[in-house]
Design a protein around this motif. Structure first.
Motif, PDB file in Angstrom:
ATOM      1  N   LEU A   4       0.837  -1.194   0.000  1.00  0.00           N
ATOM      2  CA  LEU A   4       0.000   0.000   0.000  1.00  0.00           C
ATOM      3  C   LEU A   4       0.872   1.244   0.000  1.00  0.00           C
ATOM      4  N   ALA A   5       0.419   2.275  -0.704  1.00  0.00           N
ATOM      5  CA  ALA A   5       1.081   3.580  -0.655  1.00  0.00           C
ATOM      6  C   ALA A   5       0.143   4.585  -0.012  1.00  0.00           C
ATOM      7  N   LEU A   6       0.704   5.473   0.800  1.00  0.00           N
ATOM      8  CA  LEU A   6      -0.027   6.623   1.328  1.00  0.00           C
ATOM      9  C   LEU A   6       0.510   7.864   0.633  1.00  0.00           C
ATOM     10  N   ASN A   7      -0.339   8.528  -0.135  1.00  0.00           N
ATOM     11  CA  ASN A   7       0.083   9.716  -0.871  1.00  0.00           C
ATOM     12  C   ASN A   7      -0.267  10.946  -0.038  1.00  0.00           C
ATOM     13  N   LEU A  18       0.177  10.125  -7.834  1.00  0.00           N
ATOM     14  CA  LEU A  18      -0.826   9.061  -7.871  1.00  0.00           C
ATOM     15  C   LEU A  18      -0.776   8.313  -9.198  1.00  0.00           C
ATOM     16  N   ILE A  21       1.997   5.859  -8.826  1.00  0.00           N
ATOM     17  CA  ILE A  21       1.638   4.784  -7.902  1.00  0.00           C
ATOM     18  C   ILE A  21       0.767   3.751  -8.610  1.00  0.00           C
ATOM     19  N   ASP A  27      -1.826  -0.402  -4.478  1.00  0.00           N
ATOM     20  CA  ASP A  27      -3.012   0.237  -3.911  1.00  0.00           C
ATOM     21  C   ASP A  27      -2.609   1.511  -3.175  1.00  0.00           C
ATOM     22  N   CYS A  28      -3.554   2.464  -3.054  1.00  0.00           N
ATOM     23  CA  CYS A  28      -3.179   3.755  -2.487  1.00  0.00           C
ATOM     24  C   CYS A  28      -4.326   4.385  -1.700  1.00  0.00           C
ATOM     25  N   ASP A  30      -5.004   8.245  -0.408  1.00  0.00           N
ATOM     26  CA  ASP A  30      -4.474   9.528  -0.867  1.00  0.00           C
ATOM     27  C   ASP A  30      -5.117  10.676  -0.091  1.00  0.00           C
ATOM     28  N   VAL A  52      -7.732   2.657  -5.291  1.00  0.00           N
ATOM     29  CA  VAL A  52      -7.293   3.960  -4.786  1.00  0.00           C
ATOM     30  C   VAL A  52      -8.444   4.587  -4.007  1.00  0.00           C
TER      31      VAL A  52
END
Length: 298
Positions: A4-7, A18, A21, A27-28, A30, A52
Motif C-alpha cells: 500500500l502507498a499513502l500519498n 498518484l 503509484i 493500492d493507495c 491519498d 485507490v
C-alpha cells in the motif's frame, strides 16, 4: 514490493504521484487533495488492478462518510463546516496552517461548487460568510465557546453527486478572516509579479509553531423537509505534540488504509470515501479510540 502507498504530498504534486503509484500496481490511500478530479484515473486504476481511496483525510474524507450516512436519510439540505485554528489569535490573520499553506490559498481562490435546487452551481470562494458558534466545553481555553465565521470553499468535490438537492461546504475561521483575505486578493497583491512575495509573507505569518495549541472542528448537518436537523460533530485539540489537523487527517488515512488492507474496501478502481460505507463504523471507532470526539448532534 509494497502492499500500500499513502500519498501525502501537497496538492500540486499529488496527482502526478498518484499516476505513478497506479502505474507501479500499488493500492493507495491519498490525502493530497489535488485540484484535478482523482476519478479521472479510475480507468487506469482498473486496468492496473489497483484500488485507490482519494480525499481520505478529515475533510474531505471522514466528512464524506458522515455526509453519506446522512444523505441515506433523504435530507433536503446538507452542510459541512470544517476548520483548524490556533488558540493564538495574532492579528491580522488569526490563523496558522499546519501543512501546505499553498493548498489553503488554492481553496481561497478556486470557485466554490455547491448544489442549489438539485443543480451544481459555483460561487466565489470566501463568499456566503455567516456566523458560526463553537460550542462550549470543547476547547478548554474557550469554556463558553467562541464566535467563528463560516464561508464557502470548494470542498464538496465528489459529494456533489449525492442525491441531496441543497449542499454546501464552509471553512471555519475567526471572524474577519474572509474579509481581510478578500481585500488582499482584490488589491492585486496576489497577481503578477507581486504574487510570490505576497505568498511568502502569508506563509511566514501562517506558520504553526512547534507544539502550538490549536484545534480542529468538523460539523456535518442535515436539514429535513419537516425542518428537523441532525448530524455529526467531530473535534480534536491535538495530543502528545501532534497537531489536531495532523491527527484528524492522518488517523483517518490510517483507518482507511487498515480497511483497504483488510478487504473491507473493494476495487479495483478509484473508490471515493462516501462509497466506503461498510468501513464507516471501523473508521469512526479508530478515531474515537485515539481521543478524537465523534458524536451525533441534533
Amino acid at each position: 514490493s509494497c502492499d500500500l502507498a499513502l500519498n501525502c504530498l501537497p496538492g500540486s504534486m499529488g496527482h502526478v504521484a498518484l499516476e505513478h503509484i497506479i502505474e507501479a500496481g500499488v493500492d493507495c490511500v491519498d490525502i493530497s487533495f489535488t485540484e484535478q478530479d482523482p476519478r479521472a484515473l479510475d480507468g487506469a486504476a482498473r486496468e492496473a488492478g489497483v484500488t485507490v481511496v482519494p480525499d481520505a483525510g478529515i475533510a474531505p474524507g471522514f466528512s464524506n462518510l458522515l455526509a453519506a450516512e446522512l444523505a441515506a436519510q433523504a435530507p433536503a439540505r446538507l452542510e459541512i463546516f470544517v476548520g483548524g485554528l490556533p488558540l493564538r489569535r495574532e492579528p491580522p490573520w488569526e490563523y496558522a496552517a499546519p501543512f501546505s499553506p499553498v493548498d489553503v490559498i488554492a481553496e481561497y481562490e478556486r470557485p466554490a461548487r455547491l448544489k442549489r435546487a438539485g443543480r451544481t452551481v459555483a460561487e466565489p470562494a470566501l463568499s456566503g460568510c455567516r456566523p458560526f458558534q463553537l460550542p462550549p466545553g470543547l476547547v478548554p481555553e474557550f469554556p463558553d465557546g467562541t464566535a467563528l465565521e463560516a464561508f464557502l470553499t470548494d470542498g464538496l468535490r465528489s459529494l456533489l453527486d449525492l442525491s441531496v438537492p441543497e449542499m454546501a461546504e464552509f471553512t471555519l475561521r475567526y471572524s474577519g478572516h474572509a474579509e481581510r483575505f478578500t481585500a488582499l486578493r482584490d488589491s492585486g497583491a496576489l497577481a503578477g509579479e507581486q504574487r510570490e512575495a505576497t505568498l511568502a509573507t502569508l506563509f511566514r505569518a501562517w506558520r504553526l509553531r512547534p507544539g502550538e495549541a490549536e484545534f480542529t472542528h468538523l460539523r456535518v448537518l442535515a436539514t429535513f423537509a419537516d425542518g428537523s436537523r441532525r448530524g455529526w460533530l467531530v473535534h480534536d485539540n491535538g495530543s502528545q505534540g501532534w497537531s489536531s489537523m495532523a491527527r484528524t487527517t492522518g488517523l483517518t488515512a490510517c483507518a482507511f488504509a487498515q480497511q483497504l488492507l483488510a478487504g473491507a474496501i473493494t476495487g479495483p478502481g478509484v473508490v471515493m470515501p462516501e462509497a466506503c460505507a461498510g468501513a464507516f463504523p471501523a473508521v469512526r471507532e479508530y478515531l474515537q479510540s485515539r481521543g478524537v470526539t465523534v458524536e451525533r448532534v441534533a
